[in-house]
Design a protein around this motif. Structure first.
Motif, PDB file in Angstrom:
ATOM      1  N   LEU A   1      11.362  -9.242   3.631  1.00 26.20           N
ATOM      2  CA  LEU A   1      11.786 -10.160   4.676  1.00 26.20           C
ATOM      3  C   LEU A   1      10.615 -11.006   5.185  1.00 26.20           C
ATOM      4  N   PRO A   2      10.897 -12.181   5.767  1.00 24.60           N
ATOM      5  CA  PRO A   2       9.836 -13.002   6.366  1.00 24.60           C
ATOM      6  C   PRO A   2       9.072 -12.223   7.433  1.00 24.60           C
ATOM      7  N   GLY A   3       7.770 -12.443   7.484  1.00 21.87           N
ATOM      8  CA  GLY A   3       6.931 -11.764   8.461  1.00 21.87           C
ATOM      9  C   GLY A   3       6.440 -10.403   8.024  1.00 21.87           C
ATOM     10  N   VAL A   4       6.903  -9.946   6.840  1.00 25.82           N
ATOM     11  CA  VAL A   4       6.545  -8.610   6.348  1.00 25.82           C
ATOM     12  C   VAL A   4       5.480  -8.711   5.268  1.00 25.82           C
ATOM     13  N   ARG A   5       4.427  -7.912   5.405  1.00 28.54           N
ATOM     14  CA  ARG A   5       3.515  -7.645   4.304  1.00 28.54           C
ATOM     15  C   ARG A   5       3.795  -6.215   3.877  1.00 28.54           C
ATOM     16  N   ARG A   6       4.403  -6.068   2.743  1.00 31.88           N
ATOM     17  CA  ARG A   6       4.834  -4.763   2.247  1.00 31.88           C
ATOM     18  C   ARG A   6       3.631  -3.883   1.898  1.00 31.88           C
ATOM     19  N   GLY A   7       3.737  -2.612   2.194  1.00 28.91           N
ATOM     20  CA  GLY A   7       2.748  -1.659   1.705  1.00 28.91           C
ATOM     21  C   GLY A   7       3.001  -1.375   0.235  1.00 28.91           C
ATOM     22  N   PRO A   8       1.987  -1.467  -0.625  1.00 29.31           N
ATOM     23  CA  PRO A   8       2.216  -1.389  -2.068  1.00 29.31           C
ATOM     24  C   PRO A   8       2.294   0.044  -2.589  1.00 29.31           C
ATOM     25  N   TRP A   9       3.370   0.752  -2.216  1.00 28.02           N
ATOM     26  CA  TRP A   9       3.478   2.135  -2.665  1.00 28.02           C
ATOM     27  C   TRP A   9       4.025   2.225  -4.085  1.00 28.02           C
ATOM     28  N   MET A  10       5.251   1.773  -4.292  1.00 32.90           N
ATOM     29  CA  MET A  10       5.894   1.883  -5.599  1.00 32.90           C
ATOM     30  C   MET A  10       6.592   0.574  -5.944  1.00 32.90           C
ATOM     31  N   ALA A  11       6.441   0.102  -7.173  1.00 34.98           N
ATOM     32  CA  ALA A  11       7.256  -1.012  -7.656  1.00 34.98           C
ATOM     33  C   ALA A  11       8.701  -0.533  -7.719  1.00 34.98           C
ATOM     34  N   ALA A  12       9.580  -1.233  -7.027  1.00 30.73           N
ATOM     35  CA  ALA A  12      10.960  -0.783  -6.875  1.00 30.73           C
ATOM     36  C   ALA A  12      11.921  -1.877  -7.317  1.00 30.73           C
ATOM     37  N   PHE A  13      12.871  -1.502  -8.155  1.00 31.70           N
ATOM     38  CA  PHE A  13      13.876  -2.428  -8.665  1.00 31.70           C
ATOM     39  C   PHE A  13      15.255  -1.774  -8.610  1.00 31.70           C
ATOM     40  N   LEU A  14      16.281  -2.626  -8.578  1.00 30.58           N
ATOM     41  CA  LEU A  14      17.652  -2.170  -8.763  1.00 30.58           C
ATOM     42  C   LEU A  14      18.083  -2.521 -10.179  1.00 30.58           C
ATOM     43  N   VAL A  15      18.848  -1.625 -10.789  1.00 32.02           N
ATOM     44  CA  VAL A  15      19.295  -1.797 -12.165  1.00 32.02           C
ATOM     45  C   VAL A  15      20.785  -2.089 -12.176  1.00 32.02           C
TER      46      VAL A  15
END
Length: 374
Positions: A277-291
């Motif tokens: 979302l705007p304003g968010v800097r994500r913490g880089p824990w795990m690359a996450a995808f939906l299949v």
């Protein structure tokens, strides 16, 4: 013909610096729950999180329990938690004799839905635990407003979001109190370890009391309350001090890994990247995808099996809390959680993964997707 290189889903980033600090701690004789590295870690971690206090713990699960116990939550109380989270979030509530009330998450962030929280608040509600799922901070402005209006404690479970920010404010300062995990697969690690951050002095003092078996800080071996042995060791703190020295480098490397995956897989219609979302800097824990799409509940598992055959370890998203035997709630209605849990997959993510290795993993993903589709 030799087998192809295997890519683990996680690997800690440990260097000579961590080794040097641990050897120094060992030689000092301070190897248990006292020592200079503990003080240094707590001071530095509090400053990094822009709060007044950091209380180190043995792991992230006991950090959660320590918060709830210090807040006086007990039998008959209810704590609202997201249905999509690691089981420790709900277990900590159960340790207190309280009930975890699970609500759905938002498709835009995969984090707890403030509207669902509002609807779940009842006369026994004492606290809300928001989880920064896969490194994305929850909607803390909305949750803070809601909790403060109802007199509830807002807890952030930031086990996965070290390094994240929301509108420029760091994880650790976004809720009344925040818990962290330093398990071996986290952004920074000590193998096992945890921490609680807060600017509530009374709560911090209460947690320190309970963490140390309830021993009176002014009278040795006098225990006015029932406490716990939830302390971190100086050896773990030594590792974490080295990790803090390298934290910006580790975060940047993990950011690059996730960005490479998202860029190189952007043209794969079967995969959808984690929303940010705007304003968010994500913490880089795990690359996450939906299949796949919402109607296909098996393609994620088929892809995981195909990748395993190709030497790529993956992990599925968490099983919904409401489907676990200890917390089962057949009446819970959490459709977003159900969909994400069935379709979500995590790819190998760690600071030591090179650009060439990410490219190799991507090539294997493309080949596996062809197999799954055929």
């Amino acid at each position: 013909m030799s087998a192809p290189a295997r890519f683990p889903v996680a690997r800690p980033s440990i260097t000579d610096l961590e080794e040097r600090y641990v050897v120094d701690a060992i030689r000092s004789g301070w190897i248990s729950s006292h020592g200079p590295y503990l003080r240094e870690f707590e001071d530095r971690f509090a400053r990094r999180c822009a709060v007044d206090a950091a209380v180190s713990t043995g792991n992230g699960t006991v950090a959660l329990h320590l918060v709830l116990a210090a807040a006086g939550i007990g039998p008959g109380d209810e704590v609202i938690v997201p249905a999509l989270t690691y089981v420790a979030t709900a277990n900590a509530v159960a340790y207190c004799g309280a009930r975890a009330v699970c609500v759905d998450v938002l498709p835009q962030s995969w984090c707890i839905d403030p509207a669902a929280v509002r609807a779940a608040i009842g006369p026994r509600t004492r606290a809300v635990i928001a989880v920064d799922l896969y490194g994305h901070p929850a909607d803390y402005p909305a949750l803070r407003d809601l909790c403060h209006r109802h007199g509830l404690l807002l807890v952030a479970d930031a086990a996965e979001s070290f390094g994240a920010t929301l509108d420029g404010h760091p994880t650790g300062s976004l809720a009344d109190v925040t818990t962290f995990s330093f398990f071996g697969n986290k952004v920074i690690t000590s193998g096992e370890g945890g921490c609680v951050t807060t600017s509530d002095k009374a709560l911090a003092d209460r947690m320190r009391l309970l963490r140390n078996q309830g021993m009176d800080p002014h009278r040795r071996y006098y225990f006015p309350v029932l406490g716990y042995n939830y302390r971190m060791t100086n050896l773990s703190a030594a590792v974490l001090c080295a990790q803090l020295d390298r934290a910006d480098e580790i975060i940047a490397r993990r950011d690059r890994v996730i960005a490479d995956y998202e860029e190189q897989l952007a043209d794969e219609p079967a995969l959808t990247r984690q929303p940010v979302l705007p304003g968010v800097r994500r913490g880089p824990w795990m690359a996450a995808f939906l299949v796949g799409d919402a109607g296909n509940a098996t393609s994620r598992d088929a892809l995981a099996r195909a990748l395993d055959r190709r030497g790529v370890d993956t992990r599925p998203f968490f099983v919904p809390i409401t489907e676990l035997p200890a917390h089962r709630d057949p009446a819970a209605n959490c459709p977003v959680t159900t969909d994400l849990a069935r379709r979500g997959i995590n790819l190998p993510t760690h600071a030591e993964l090179s650009e060439a290795e990410v490219k190799t993993v991507v090539e294997r993903i493309r080949a596996a997707l062809v197999d799954v589709a055929s």
